[in-house]
Design a protein around this motif. Structure first.
Motif, PDB file in Angstrom:
ATOM      1  N   THR A   1       0.837  -1.203   0.000  1.00 21.83           N
ATOM      2  CA  THR A   1       0.000   0.000   0.000  1.00 21.83           C
ATOM      3  C   THR A   1       0.871   1.252   0.000  1.00 21.83           C
ATOM      4  O   THR A   1       0.621   2.211  -0.747  1.00 21.83           O
ATOM      5  CB  THR A   1      -0.928   0.009   1.234  1.00 21.83           C
ATOM      6  OG1 THR A   1      -1.794  -1.115   1.178  1.00 21.83           O
ATOM      7  CG2 THR A   1      -1.762   1.281   1.278  1.00 21.83           C
ATOM      8  N   GLY A   2       1.902   1.240   0.837  1.00 21.96           N
ATOM      9  CA  GLY A   2       2.797   2.399   0.917  1.00 21.96           C
ATOM     10  C   GLY A   2       3.504   2.670  -0.397  1.00 21.96           C
ATOM     11  O   GLY A   2       3.619   3.829  -0.826  1.00 21.96           O
ATOM     12  N   ARG A   3       3.976   1.617  -1.048  1.00 27.58           N
ATOM     13  CA  ARG A   3       4.663   1.794  -2.333  1.00 27.58           C
ATOM     14  C   ARG A   3       3.712   2.350  -3.385  1.00 27.58           C
ATOM     15  O   ARG A   3       4.073   3.248  -4.160  1.00 27.58           O
ATOM     16  CB  ARG A   3       5.256   0.460  -2.800  1.00 27.58           C
ATOM     17  CG  ARG A   3       6.520   0.058  -2.059  1.00 27.58           C
ATOM     18  CD  ARG A   3       7.212  -1.109  -2.746  1.00 27.58           C
ATOM     19  NE  ARG A   3       6.411  -2.336  -2.695  1.00 27.58           N
ATOM     20  CZ  ARG A   3       6.469  -3.221  -1.711  1.00 27.58           C
ATOM     21  NH1 ARG A   3       7.279  -3.013  -0.678  1.00 27.58           N
ATOM     22  NH2 ARG A   3       5.728  -4.321  -1.749  1.00 27.58           N
ATOM     23  N   ASP A   4       2.473   1.821  -3.417  1.00 26.56           N
ATOM     24  CA  ASP A   4       1.489   2.301  -4.397  1.00 26.56           C
ATOM     25  C   ASP A   4       1.141   3.766  -4.153  1.00 26.56           C
ATOM     26  O   ASP A   4       1.033   4.563  -5.096  1.00 26.56           O
ATOM     27  CB  ASP A   4       0.220   1.450  -4.320  1.00 26.56           C
ATOM     28  CG  ASP A   4       0.394   0.094  -4.988  1.00 26.56           C
ATOM     29  OD1 ASP A   4       1.494  -0.157  -5.521  1.00 26.56           O
ATOM     30  OD2 ASP A   4      -0.558  -0.712  -4.957  1.00 26.56           O
ATOM     31  N   LEU A   5       0.951   4.131  -2.889  1.00 24.72           N
ATOM     32  CA  LEU A   5       0.602   5.519  -2.564  1.00 24.72           C
ATOM     33  C   LEU A   5       1.730   6.471  -2.950  1.00 24.72           C
ATOM     34  O   LEU A   5       1.491   7.565  -3.480  1.00 24.72           O
ATOM     35  CB  LEU A   5       0.309   5.646  -1.067  1.00 24.72           C
ATOM     36  CG  LEU A   5      -1.003   5.016  -0.572  1.00 24.72           C
ATOM     37  CD1 LEU A   5      -1.049   5.016   0.948  1.00 24.72           C
ATOM     38  CD2 LEU A   5      -2.205   5.774  -1.135  1.00 24.72           C
ATOM     39  N   ARG A   6       2.940   6.049  -2.705  1.00 21.65           N
ATOM     40  CA  ARG A   6       4.097   6.884  -3.034  1.00 21.65           C
ATOM     41  C   ARG A   6       4.183   7.080  -4.553  1.00 21.65           C
ATOM     42  O   ARG A   6       4.472   8.173  -5.044  1.00 21.65           O
ATOM     43  CB  ARG A   6       5.365   6.213  -2.502  1.00 21.65           C
ATOM     44  CG  ARG A   6       6.500   7.181  -2.189  1.00 21.65           C
ATOM     45  CD  ARG A   6       7.739   6.420  -1.752  1.00 21.65           C
ATOM     46  NE  ARG A   6       7.553   5.685  -0.521  1.00 21.65           N
ATOM     47  CZ  ARG A   6       7.788   6.183   0.690  1.00 21.65           C
ATOM     48  NH1 ARG A   6       8.190   7.436   0.814  1.00 21.65           N
ATOM     49  NH2 ARG A   6       7.613   5.439   1.758  1.00 21.65           N
ATOM     50  N   GLN A   7       3.898   5.993  -5.283  1.00 23.53           N
ATOM     51  CA  GLN A   7       3.964   6.055  -6.748  1.00 23.53           C
ATOM     52  C   GLN A   7       2.830   6.911  -7.307  1.00 23.53           C
ATOM     53  O   GLN A   7       3.038   7.725  -8.218  1.00 23.53           O
ATOM     54  CB  GLN A   7       3.899   4.643  -7.321  1.00 23.53           C
ATOM     55  CG  GLN A   7       4.164   4.569  -8.813  1.00 23.53           C
ATOM     56  CD  GLN A   7       4.278   3.132  -9.289  1.00 23.53           C
ATOM     57  OE1 GLN A   7       3.804   2.217  -8.641  1.00 23.53           O
ATOM     58  NE2 GLN A   7       4.923   2.939 -10.429  1.00 23.53           N
ATOM     59  N   GLN A   8       1.617   6.734  -6.766  1.00 25.12           N
ATOM     60  CA  GLN A   8       0.469   7.502  -7.248  1.00 25.12           C
ATOM     61  C   GLN A   8       0.648   8.999  -7.013  1.00 25.12           C
ATOM     62  O   GLN A   8       0.152   9.825  -7.777  1.00 25.12           O
ATOM     63  CB  GLN A   8      -0.810   7.019  -6.553  1.00 25.12           C
ATOM     64  CG  GLN A   8      -1.256   5.632  -6.989  1.00 25.12           C
ATOM     65  CD  GLN A   8      -2.324   5.050  -6.078  1.00 25.12           C
ATOM     66  OE1 GLN A   8      -2.925   5.780  -5.281  1.00 25.12           O
ATOM     67  NE2 GLN A   8      -2.569   3.751  -6.192  1.00 25.12           N
TER      68      GLN A   8
END
Length: 401
Positions: A37-44
């Protein structure tokens, strides 16, 4: 978009690892683990490859420091700590600095985040998942075989195996052996050189003869016995033997392949006749019966027809036992048989009695301190004196596990 803006604002102020970032928005991304979730949020949010974010990612996480990124180290700590233990289920807990929890609370309050699990729950959840897979055991919160608590301040793992319970029966064919170990008179149970720091006298007892083989069998730290009744030091225990439960603490072995070997180790004046491992904690309030034989002397002669009145008076009757400072108890005498009135003076009496367990046999026979009423001495109107070298013998103890 709102959560994306919050992610941007959050990461501008605080360096966070992927897990601690994802945990703050877990309610919006329930299908993913926190790190994903953290990686996706950072990417988004378009913050993955910026120079500022790359620089920030080099800093320790504001919330956990390096706790979650050091998971592999703690996995190895647990795996090494439980080596040698036999178990099929485990639960791992952790002690973490309170400052970590306070930082997460502060961040959530300042940024108005609902968040989800705490960093501690996140850490222990991952630890349980990885360790259980690594060892091929179940991570179970309810009565696990083994509990491990990690102290993250000092990198120490404390291992606590769940106690296991044993049922058995012993016979005693030699007089002069007490049932229980006596506390050391020198240190009053505290432990001293005289008692080898055990707190108990080194003199012989049933408990001592049973303890060592059980400790060796389960590679355990301690064993505690619950006896179904007791006998005098100079009484014999015959027949099927006296039942007992044993709580075995800190066992390294839970399912010994040679359980019956302990019966060979306890064989002699004290012999183990039965042994089995129980599924759970045994009930402490189950009833049992005792059949005993006594030899007693009377202070006056008594005719056989008078003695026979004992059978009528007690068979199927209830007696009341009132121990000092305790509530009265009712015990049933299932059967009393006068086996013989011996001696030229008719002053020796041999009785065989089947009664409820827990009855004070000595006081039932002698009427000592009037703790059991009615009693044999009272009905005969004679003083009853037991032969202290062989006061009474236990012929059988009726009990079903």
């Amino acid at each position: 978009m709102q959560s994306q803006k919050k992610v941007e604002d959050l990461l501008k102020q605080y360096p966070l690892c992927d897990s601690c970032l994802g945990r703050q928005f877990s309610s919006e991304h329930r299908s993913l683990d926190y790190a994903s979730t953290g990686r996706d949020l950072r990417q988004q949010a378009g913050l993955t490859n910026t120079a500022e974010q790359q620089q920030q990612k080099q800093k320790p996480c504001y919330i956990c420091g390096s706790l979650l990124s050091s998971l592999d180290r703690y996995v190895e700590l647990v795996v090494n700590a439980v080596k040698g233990y036999e178990f099929s289920s485990i639960i791992i807990g952790a002690k973490i600095p309170i400052s970590i929890t306070e930082k997460e609370d502060h961040l959530r309050a300042e940024m108005k985040l609902r968040g989800g699990e705490t960093v501690k729950t996140n850490f222990t959840g991952e630890l349980n998942r990885v360790v259980s897979r690594r060892l091929g055991v179940e991570a179970r919160h309810h009565v696990p075989d083994i509990t491990v608590v990690i102290d993250t301040l000092i990198d120490h793992a404390e291992v606590t195996p769940r106690p296991l319970y044993v049922f058995g029966r012993y016979v005693k064919t030699q007089r002069g052996i007490p049932q229980k170990r006596r506390r050391c008179l020198e240190c009053r149970g505290e432990g001293c050189p005289k008692c080898n720091l055990t707190g108990y006298s080194t003199s012989d007892s049933v408990e001592q003869r049973l303890s060592e083989p059980l400790l060796n069998l389960f590679k355990a730290g301690k064993v505690k016995f619950t006896w179904l009744g007791g006998e005098d030091t100079d009484s014999l225990v015959l027949g099927r033997g006296r039942p007992f439960y044993a709580e075995v603490s800190e066992p390294m072995v839970r399912k010994p392949s040679n359980l019956e070997s302990v019966m060979q180790a306890v064989n002699g004046a004290i012999a183990l006749k039965e042994i089995s491992i129980l599924e759970g904690v045994p009930s402490s309030d189950r009833g049992f019966t005792v059949t005993f034989e006594s030899n007693a002397a009377l202070d006056q002669p008594v005719a056989e027809d008078v003695v026979k009145k004992l059978e009528t008076a007690f068979t199927g009757a209830a007696v009341t036992m009132t121990p000092p400072g305790r509530s009265s108890l009712t015990k049933k005498i299932h059967k009393l048989t006068v086996e013989s009135v011996e001696g030229d003076d008719k002053k020796r009496l041999r009785l065989r009695v089947e009664c409820d367990g827990g009855l004070s046999i000595r006081r039932f026979l002698t009427g000592e301190n009037s703790e059991v009423k009615p009693n044999v001495a009272e009905v005969l109107e004679r003083k009853v004196v037991l032969d202290e070298s062989a006061p009474f013998d236990i012929l059988d103890v009726g009990f079903e596990t």
